[in-house]
Design a protein around this motif. Sequence first.
Motif, mmCIF file in Angstrom:
data_model
loop_
_atom_site.group_PDB
_atom_site.id
_atom_site.type_symbol
_atom_site.label_atom_id
_atom_site.label_comp_id
_atom_site.label_asym_id
_atom_site.label_seq_id
_atom_site.Cartn_x
_atom_site.Cartn_y
_atom_site.Cartn_z
ATOM 1 N N MET A 1 -4.873 -7.650 -3.341
ATOM 2 C CA MET A 1 -3.662 -6.833 -3.362
ATOM 3 C C MET A 1 -4.023 -5.387 -3.038
ATOM 4 O O MET A 1 -4.973 -4.828 -3.596
ATOM 5 C CB MET A 1 -2.980 -6.917 -4.731
ATOM 6 N N LEU A 2 -3.236 -4.784 -2.158
ATOM 7 C CA LEU A 2 -3.420 -3.378 -1.794
ATOM 8 C C LEU A 2 -2.267 -2.562 -2.363
ATOM 9 O O LEU A 2 -1.103 -2.851 -2.084
ATOM 10 C CB LEU A 2 -3.447 -3.222 -0.276
ATOM 11 N N VAL A 3 -2.605 -1.544 -3.168
ATOM 12 C CA VAL A 3 -1.589 -0.681 -3.767
ATOM 13 C C VAL A 3 -2.060 0.770 -3.704
ATOM 14 O O VAL A 3 -3.181 1.075 -4.130
ATOM 15 C CB VAL A 3 -1.330 -1.040 -5.252
ATOM 16 N N MET B 1 -4.456 7.009 -3.990
ATOM 17 C CA MET B 1 -5.656 6.366 -3.468
ATOM 18 C C MET B 1 -5.295 4.925 -3.141
ATOM 19 O O MET B 1 -4.854 4.183 -4.030
ATOM 20 C CB MET B 1 -6.786 6.393 -4.497
ATOM 21 N N LEU B 2 -5.435 4.546 -1.882
ATOM 22 C CA LEU B 2 -5.204 3.152 -1.535
ATOM 23 C C LEU B 2 -6.292 2.324 -2.209
ATOM 24 O O LEU B 2 -7.488 2.541 -1.981
ATOM 25 C CB LEU B 2 -5.252 2.958 -0.019
ATOM 26 N N THR B 3 -5.872 1.403 -3.054
ATOM 27 C CA THR B 3 -6.806 0.658 -3.886
ATOM 28 C C THR B 3 -6.689 -0.830 -3.611
ATOM 29 O O THR B 3 -5.586 -1.373 -3.535
ATOM 30 C CB THR B 3 -6.527 0.930 -5.377
ATOM 31 N N LEU B 4 -7.838 -1.477 -3.436
ATOM 32 C CA LEU B 4 -7.892 -2.923 -3.259
ATOM 33 C C LEU B 4 -8.185 -3.578 -4.602
ATOM 34 O O LEU B 4 -9.159 -3.235 -5.273
ATOM 35 C CB LEU B 4 -8.982 -3.295 -2.260
ATOM 36 N N PHE B 5 -7.332 -4.515 -4.983
ATOM 37 C CA PHE B 5 -7.533 -5.282 -6.203
ATOM 38 C C PHE B 5 -7.794 -6.743 -5.836
ATOM 39 O O PHE B 5 -7.098 -7.309 -4.992
ATOM 40 C CB PHE B 5 -6.303 -5.205 -7.116
ATOM 41 N N ILE B 6 -8.793 -7.330 -6.475
ATOM 42 C CA ILE B 6 -9.084 -8.754 -6.314
ATOM 43 C C ILE B 6 -8.934 -9.408 -7.682
ATOM 44 O O ILE B 6 -9.427 -8.885 -8.684
ATOM 45 C CB ILE B 6 -10.498 -8.986 -5.767
ATOM 46 N N LYS B 7 -8.228 -10.531 -7.727
ATOM 47 C CA LYS B 7 -7.988 -11.209 -8.996
ATOM 48 C C LYS B 7 -9.109 -12.213 -9.259
ATOM 49 O O LYS B 7 -9.277 -13.184 -8.518
ATOM 50 C CB LYS B 7 -6.633 -11.921 -8.980
ATOM 51 N N GLU C 1 -9.754 -6.622 -10.421
ATOM 52 C CA GLU C 1 -10.889 -5.721 -10.218
ATOM 53 C C GLU C 1 -10.543 -4.806 -9.051
ATOM 54 O O GLU C 1 -10.200 -5.282 -7.965
ATOM 55 C CB GLU C 1 -12.156 -6.513 -9.908
ATOM 56 N N GLY C 2 -10.604 -3.481 -9.268
ATOM 57 C CA GLY C 2 -10.151 -2.527 -8.271
ATOM 58 C C GLY C 2 -11.272 -1.789 -7.566
ATOM 59 O O GLY C 2 -12.347 -1.577 -8.132
ATOM 60 N N ARG C 3 -11.013 -1.402 -6.322
ATOM 61 C CA ARG C 3 -11.965 -0.611 -5.538
ATOM 62 C C ARG C 3 -11.202 0.365 -4.660
ATOM 63 O O ARG C 3 -10.260 -0.022 -3.947
ATOM 64 C CB ARG C 3 -12.829 -1.532 -4.678
ATOM 65 N N ASP C 4 -11.576 1.648 -4.691
ATOM 66 C CA ASP C 4 -10.913 2.672 -3.886
ATOM 67 C C ASP C 4 -11.247 2.478 -2.405
ATOM 68 O O ASP C 4 -12.402 2.204 -2.049
ATOM 69 C CB ASP C 4 -11.357 4.065 -4.319
#
Length: 219
Positions: free
Chosen positions: A176-178, A187-193, A199-202
């Motif tokens: 998910m990108l938020v 900050m565009l953040t990538l989340f992986i479930k 779990e998020g990464r900038d």
Amino acid sequence: MVASSVEPEFRGARRRLVEALQDKGIRDLAVLRAIDQVPRHLFVPPTVRHRAYEDSALPIGSGQTISQPYVHARALEQLMLTGKEKVLEIGTGSGYQTALLSELAAQVFSIERFPALLDKTRPILQQANVRNVSILLGDGTLGWREYGPYDGIVVSAGAPHVPPALEEQLAEGGRMLVPIGDRDEQMLTLFIKRNGKLEGRDIVPVRFVPLIGAGGWPA
């Protein structure tokens, strides 16, 4: 999928945009092909159509914008789509990113809160021959539970946090990108479930319009 309808006068401009994105570090060939296939000039107002293939954001009405192509490309690279996924998009907007996603995923479900934008966007998607997209008028922060869970979710507006409904509707292993931050900068953040948790990464600093709704900012 998009059946490309590129007027000859836009072919060179489109190719130059793809080359510019490659120069800026975009490497995903599927993403670059999608940008080369989708006629961005159809998704911008006639008054700025001459700027359709600039790497810049443009106004589309209702206080909204179509994002810079580099931001689209950088974000879509992070989803790592293979063409088999079911994706939820929050904020149909101009429909341009919706069309890009239609090239990259098997099914796209998109939600827009502005009726005026949706009225303009539906016929443009039809003109671009986008067929694997379903659109809903409503509060995107609540997601579209009926068709979840989703392999990918893309939020096209700045949020103070991940809307709980979207976290719930993301499949295990999904991405998910938020844009997370305040109303002006995020900050565009990538989340992986993983194991039921995000779990998020900038990824990159961005400036999106606010995400309005029950799971975002108040109107």
